[in-house]
Write a protein that holds these residues in place. Structure first.
Motif, PDB file in Angstrom:
ATOM      1  N   GLY A  81     -34.505 -58.536 -39.012  1.00 18.36           N
ATOM      2  CA  GLY A  81     -34.091 -56.640 -38.819  1.00 18.36           C
ATOM      3  C   GLY A  81     -34.883 -55.833 -39.280  1.00 18.36           C
ATOM      4  N   LYS A  82     -36.065 -55.902 -39.230  1.00 20.79           N
ATOM      5  CA  LYS A  82     -36.842 -55.036 -39.557  1.00 20.79           C
ATOM      6  C   LYS A  82     -37.434 -54.325 -37.957  1.00 20.79           C
ATOM      7  CE  LYS A  82     -36.378 -55.137 -43.701  1.00 20.79           C
ATOM      8  NZ  LYS A  82     -36.214 -53.984 -44.833  1.00 20.79           N
ATOM      9  N   LEU A  83     -37.223 -54.850 -37.455  1.00 22.68           N
ATOM     10  CA  LEU A  83     -37.785 -54.641 -35.665  1.00 22.68           C
ATOM     11  C   LEU A  83     -36.627 -54.335 -34.626  1.00 22.68           C
ATOM     12  CD1 LEU A  83     -41.257 -57.173 -35.578  1.00 22.68           C
ATOM     13  CD2 LEU A  83     -41.278 -54.749 -36.249  1.00 22.68           C
ATOM     14  N   PRO A  84     -37.496 -53.671 -34.013  1.00 23.55           N
ATOM     15  CA  PRO A  84     -36.214 -52.873 -33.003  1.00 23.55           C
ATOM     16  C   PRO A  84     -36.832 -53.249 -31.728  1.00 23.55           C
ATOM     17  CG  PRO A  84     -37.574 -51.189 -33.377  1.00 23.55           C
ATOM     18  CD  PRO A  84     -38.127 -52.335 -34.768  1.00 23.55           C
ATOM     19  N   GLY A  85     -36.058 -53.482 -31.082  1.00 20.27           N
ATOM     20  CA  GLY A  85     -36.156 -54.356 -29.611  1.00 20.27           C
ATOM     21  C   GLY A  85     -35.640 -56.144 -29.701  1.00 20.27           C
ATOM     22  N   GLU A  86     -36.582 -56.424 -28.672  1.00 17.76           N
ATOM     23  CA  GLU A  86     -36.620 -57.644 -28.716  1.00 17.76           C
ATOM     24  C   GLU A  86     -37.433 -58.868 -29.334  1.00 17.76           C
ATOM     25  OE1 GLU A  86     -36.517 -61.461 -25.086  1.00 17.76           O
ATOM     26  OE2 GLU A  86     -35.789 -60.017 -24.472  1.00 17.76           O
ATOM     27  N   THR A  87     -37.181 -59.713 -30.489  1.00 15.06           N
ATOM     28  CA  THR A  87     -38.058 -60.387 -31.147  1.00 15.06           C
ATOM     29  C   THR A  87     -38.183 -61.640 -30.556  1.00 15.06           C
ATOM     30  OG1 THR A  87     -36.724 -60.761 -33.017  1.00 15.06           O
ATOM     31  CG2 THR A  87     -37.801 -58.635 -32.569  1.00 15.06           C
ATOM     32  N   ILE A  88     -38.704 -62.643 -31.583  1.00 14.57           N
ATOM     33  CA  ILE A  88     -38.672 -63.528 -31.700  1.00 14.57           C
ATOM     34  C   ILE A  88     -38.656 -64.323 -32.487  1.00 14.57           C
ATOM     35  CG2 ILE A  88     -39.632 -64.265 -29.610  1.00 14.57           C
ATOM     36  CD1 ILE A  88     -42.482 -64.865 -30.317  1.00 14.57           C
ATOM     37  N   SER A  89     -38.321 -65.451 -33.451  1.00 19.52           N
ATOM     38  CA  SER A  89     -38.776 -65.886 -35.082  1.00 19.52           C
ATOM     39  C   SER A  89     -38.922 -67.252 -34.832  1.00 19.52           C
ATOM     40  CB  SER A  89     -37.130 -65.463 -35.107  1.00 19.52           C
ATOM     41  OG  SER A  89     -35.884 -66.810 -34.953  1.00 19.52           O
ATOM     42  N   PHE A  90     -39.188 -67.152 -36.208  1.00 19.53           N
ATOM     43  CA  PHE A  90     -40.236 -68.299 -36.290  1.00 19.53           C
ATOM     44  C   PHE A  90     -39.550 -68.792 -38.102  1.00 19.53           C
ATOM     45  CE2 PHE A  90     -43.057 -72.163 -38.102  1.00 19.53           C
ATOM     46  CZ  PHE A  90     -42.745 -72.885 -37.974  1.00 19.53           C
ATOM     47  N   GLU A  91     -39.016 -70.076 -38.438  1.00 17.87           N
ATOM     48  CA  GLU A  91     -38.468 -70.400 -39.540  1.00 17.87           C
ATOM     49  C   GLU A  91     -38.380 -71.326 -39.826  1.00 17.87           C
ATOM     50  OE1 GLU A  91     -34.238 -73.129 -40.286  1.00 17.87           O
ATOM     51  OE2 GLU A  91     -33.600 -70.477 -40.957  1.00 17.87           O
ATOM     52  N   TYR A  92     -39.069 -71.674 -41.468  1.00 18.88           N
ATOM     53  CA  TYR A  92     -40.025 -72.297 -42.081  1.00 18.88           C
ATOM     54  C   TYR A  92     -39.727 -73.067 -43.453  1.00 18.88           C
ATOM     55  CZ  TYR A  92     -42.304 -68.313 -44.507  1.00 18.88           C
ATOM     56  OH  TYR A  92     -42.502 -66.571 -44.748  1.00 18.88           O
ATOM     57  N   ASP A  93     -40.205 -73.966 -43.752  1.00 23.97           N
ATOM     58  CA  ASP A  93     -39.482 -74.374 -45.164  1.00 23.97           C
ATOM     59  C   ASP A  93     -40.439 -73.830 -46.259  1.00 23.97           C
ATOM     60  OD1 ASP A  93     -37.592 -76.139 -44.317  1.00 23.97           O
ATOM     61  OD2 ASP A  93     -38.685 -77.325 -43.822  1.00 23.97           O
ATOM     62  N   LEU A  94     -39.635 -73.528 -47.299  1.00 17.53           N
ATOM     63  CA  LEU A  94     -40.684 -72.865 -49.043  1.00 17.53           C
ATOM     64  C   LEU A  94     -40.281 -73.974 -49.432  1.00 17.53           C
ATOM     65  CD1 LEU A  94     -38.886 -68.574 -48.577  1.00 17.53           C
ATOM     66  CD2 LEU A  94     -41.587 -69.906 -49.144  1.00 17.53           C
ATOM     67  N   GLU A  95     -40.289 -74.388 -51.328  1.00 12.47           N
ATOM     68  CA  GLU A  95     -40.411 -74.837 -52.234  1.00 12.47           C
ATOM     69  C   GLU A  95     -38.702 -74.759 -52.337  1.00 12.47           C
ATOM     70  OE1 GLU A  95     -42.718 -72.477 -54.529  1.00 12.47           O
ATOM     71  OE2 GLU A  95     -43.964 -72.644 -53.004  1.00 12.47           O
ATOM     72  N   TYR A  96     -38.593 -73.888 -52.505  1.00 10.72           N
ATOM     73  CA  TYR A  96     -36.366 -73.560 -52.858  1.00 10.72           C
ATOM     74  C   TYR A  96     -35.921 -72.701 -52.151  1.00 10.72           C
ATOM     75  CZ  TYR A  96     -38.997 -68.672 -52.724  1.00 10.72           C
ATOM     76  OH  TYR A  96     -39.521 -67.508 -52.112  1.00 10.72           O
ATOM     77  N   LYS A  98     -35.962 -71.576 -46.897  1.00  9.24           N
ATOM     78  CA  LYS A  98     -36.220 -71.512 -46.500  1.00  9.24           C
ATOM     79  C   LYS A  98     -36.056 -69.426 -45.694  1.00  9.24           C
ATOM     80  CE  LYS A  98     -34.296 -74.855 -43.215  1.00  9.24           C
ATOM     81  NZ  LYS A  98     -35.350 -76.135 -43.112  1.00  9.24           N
ATOM     82  N   ASP A  99     -37.610 -69.997 -44.757  1.00 13.56           N
ATOM     83  CA  ASP A  99     -37.255 -68.444 -44.629  1.00 13.56           C
ATOM     84  C   ASP A  99     -37.569 -67.723 -43.864  1.00 13.56           C
ATOM     85  OD1 ASP A  99     -37.620 -65.079 -45.204  1.00 13.56           O
ATOM     86  OD2 ASP A  99     -39.915 -65.788 -46.788  1.00 13.56           O
ATOM     87  N   GLU A 100     -37.771 -66.754 -42.748  1.00 18.05           N
ATOM     88  CA  GLU A 100     -38.353 -66.537 -41.545  1.00 18.05           C
ATOM     89  C   GLU A 100     -38.956 -64.925 -41.760  1.00 18.05           C
ATOM     90  OE1 GLU A 100     -34.989 -65.530 -37.187  1.00 18.05           O
ATOM     91  OE2 GLU A 100     -34.451 -65.587 -39.703  1.00 18.05           O
ATOM     92  N   LEU A 101     -39.715 -64.861 -39.778  1.00 19.54           N
ATOM     93  CA  LEU A 101     -40.718 -64.241 -39.655  1.00 19.54           C
ATOM     94  C   LEU A 101     -39.968 -63.644 -38.021  1.00 19.54           C
ATOM     95  CD1 LEU A 101     -43.745 -65.104 -41.046  1.00 19.54           C
ATOM     96  CD2 LEU A 101     -42.629 -64.060 -41.753  1.00 19.54           C
ATOM     97  N   VAL A 102     -40.747 -62.326 -37.951  1.00 19.61           N
ATOM     98  CA  VAL A 102     -40.109 -62.599 -36.890  1.00 19.61           C
ATOM     99  C   VAL A 102     -41.248 -61.869 -36.073  1.00 19.61           C
ATOM    100  CG1 VAL A 102     -37.650 -61.826 -36.674  1.00 19.61           C
ATOM    101  CG2 VAL A 102     -38.826 -59.430 -37.046  1.00 19.61           C
ATOM    102  N   MET A 103     -41.463 -60.747 -34.766  1.00 17.25           N
ATOM    103  CA  MET A 103     -42.472 -59.835 -34.659  1.00 17.25           C
ATOM    104  C   MET A 103     -41.545 -60.038 -32.754  1.00 17.25           C
ATOM    105  SD  MET A 103     -45.984 -61.976 -33.076  1.00 17.25           S
ATOM    106  CE  MET A 103     -45.439 -63.069 -31.266  1.00 17.25           C
ATOM    107  N   HIS A 104     -42.337 -58.910 -32.158  1.00 12.86           N
ATOM    108  CA  HIS A 104     -41.613 -58.143 -30.833  1.00 12.86           C
ATOM    109  C   HIS A 104     -41.965 -59.175 -29.985  1.00 12.86           C
ATOM    110  CE1 HIS A 104     -41.412 -54.278 -32.549  1.00 12.86           C
ATOM    111  NE2 HIS A 104     -39.915 -54.478 -31.993  1.00 12.86           N
ATOM    112  N   SER A 105     -40.875 -59.407 -28.588  1.00 12.64           N
ATOM    113  CA  SER A 105     -41.004 -60.818 -27.883  1.00 12.64           C
ATOM    114  C   SER A 105     -42.191 -60.087 -26.590  1.00 12.64           C
ATOM    115  CB  SER A 105     -40.425 -61.163 -27.465  1.00 12.64           C
ATOM    116  OG  SER A 105     -39.584 -59.816 -26.617  1.00 12.64           O
ATOM    117  N   ASP A 106     -42.659 -59.189 -26.731  1.00 13.23           N
ATOM    118  CA  ASP A 106     -43.820 -58.675 -25.650  1.00 13.23           C
ATOM    119  C   ASP A 106     -45.119 -58.087 -26.302  1.00 13.23           C
ATOM    120  OD1 ASP A 106     -42.798 -56.484 -27.006  1.00 13.23           O
ATOM    121  OD2 ASP A 106     -42.932 -54.898 -25.427  1.00 13.23           O
ATOM    122  N   ALA A 107     -45.245 -58.184 -27.597  1.00 16.12           N
ATOM    123  CA  ALA A 107     -46.046 -58.418 -28.442  1.00 16.12           C
ATOM    124  C   ALA A 107     -48.048 -59.095 -27.946  1.00 16.12           C
ATOM    125  CB  ALA A 107     -46.552 -58.287 -29.970  1.00 16.12           C
TER     126      ALA A 107
END
Length: 172
Positions: A81-96, A98-107
Motif C-alpha cells: 500500500g505504499k507504492l503507486p502503480g503495479e507492484t509484485i509482492s513476496f510474503e514471508y514468515d516471522l516468528e509471530y 507473516k509479513d509482506e514486501l512489495v516492489m514496483h513490477s517494472d523496477a
C-alpha cells in the motif's frame, strides 16, 4: 574508524530483554556516516551492479546513499500500500506471523545485477525476503551489505547462498 563506538545501544527497547542498536547516533556523525557509505560502496564496487535495493526505513538511508556513491539506481522495497502503480509482492514468515514486501513490477529487468543494503541482519527473514522479491522480478542478487549483524540470531544461515558482509558484529 571504530564505527561500533558510534552506535548507541539502548537496553530493553522496544521491549524488555531487547538490546536495540540505534544507528541515529552514527548517521548524525558526518564522518562516520561517510565512512560507512564508502566502505559499503567499496565492498560492492567490482560486482557490476545496476541497482541497490533496500527496505524502508533505515535501509533507505543507507541504500540510497550507497547507490549514490556508486552512481547507480536505487530500488525502494516497501510494505503493501505504499507504492503507486503495479507492484509484485513476496510474503514471508516471522516468528509471530507473516509479513509482506512489495516492489514496483517494472523496477528490475531479467538478469540485472542487484545488491541488497540494510542496517541490520538479525534472523535473516527480511533479508531473505528482499532477495526473493528481487529474484521473483528476474534480478540476480550479487551481494548483501549490512551495517550491523547480530551473529547469535544466525541470519547468515538462511541466506548462505548470498555473499554477505557486515561492518559491525554483535554477540549476546
Amino acid at each position: 574508524m571504530n564505527i561500533s563506538d558510534k552506535i548507541r545501544v539502548i537496553e530493553d527497547f522496544p521491549r524488555k530483554g531487547i538490546s536495540f542498536k540505534d544507528i541515529t547516533t552514527l548517521i548524525k556523525d558526518g564522518e562516520a556516516f561517510k565512512y560507512v557509505v564508502n566502505t559499503m560502496a567499496d565492498n560492492l564496487r567490482d560486482k557490476n551492479i545496476k541497482y541497490i535495493a533496500a527496505p524502508e526505513a533505515r535501509g533507505f538511508i543507507l541504500g540510497s546513499a550507497v547507490a549514490y556513491a556508486l552512481g547507480i539506481g536505487f530500488i525502494p522495497i516497501r510494505k503493501p500500500g505504499k507504492l503507486p502503480g503495479e507492484t509484485i509482492s513476496f510474503e514471508y514468515d516471522l516468528e509471530y506471523g507473516k509479513d509482506e514486501l512489495v516492489m514496483h513490477s517494472d523496477a528490475i529487468d531479467i538478469g540485472e545485477r542487484v545488491a541488497i543494503v540494510d542496517d541490520l541482519l538479525a534472523t535473516g527473514g527480511t533479508a531473505n525476503a528482499l532477495a526473493k522479491i528481487v529474484e521473483k522480478a528476474g534480478g540476480i542478487v550479487v551481494g548483501m551489505e549490512f551495517l550491523i549483524e547480530l551473529e547469535d540470531l544466525k541470519g547468515r544461515e538462511i541466506n548462505s547462498e548470498y555473499d554477505i558482509k557486515a561492518l559491525v558484529k554483535y554477540n549476546s
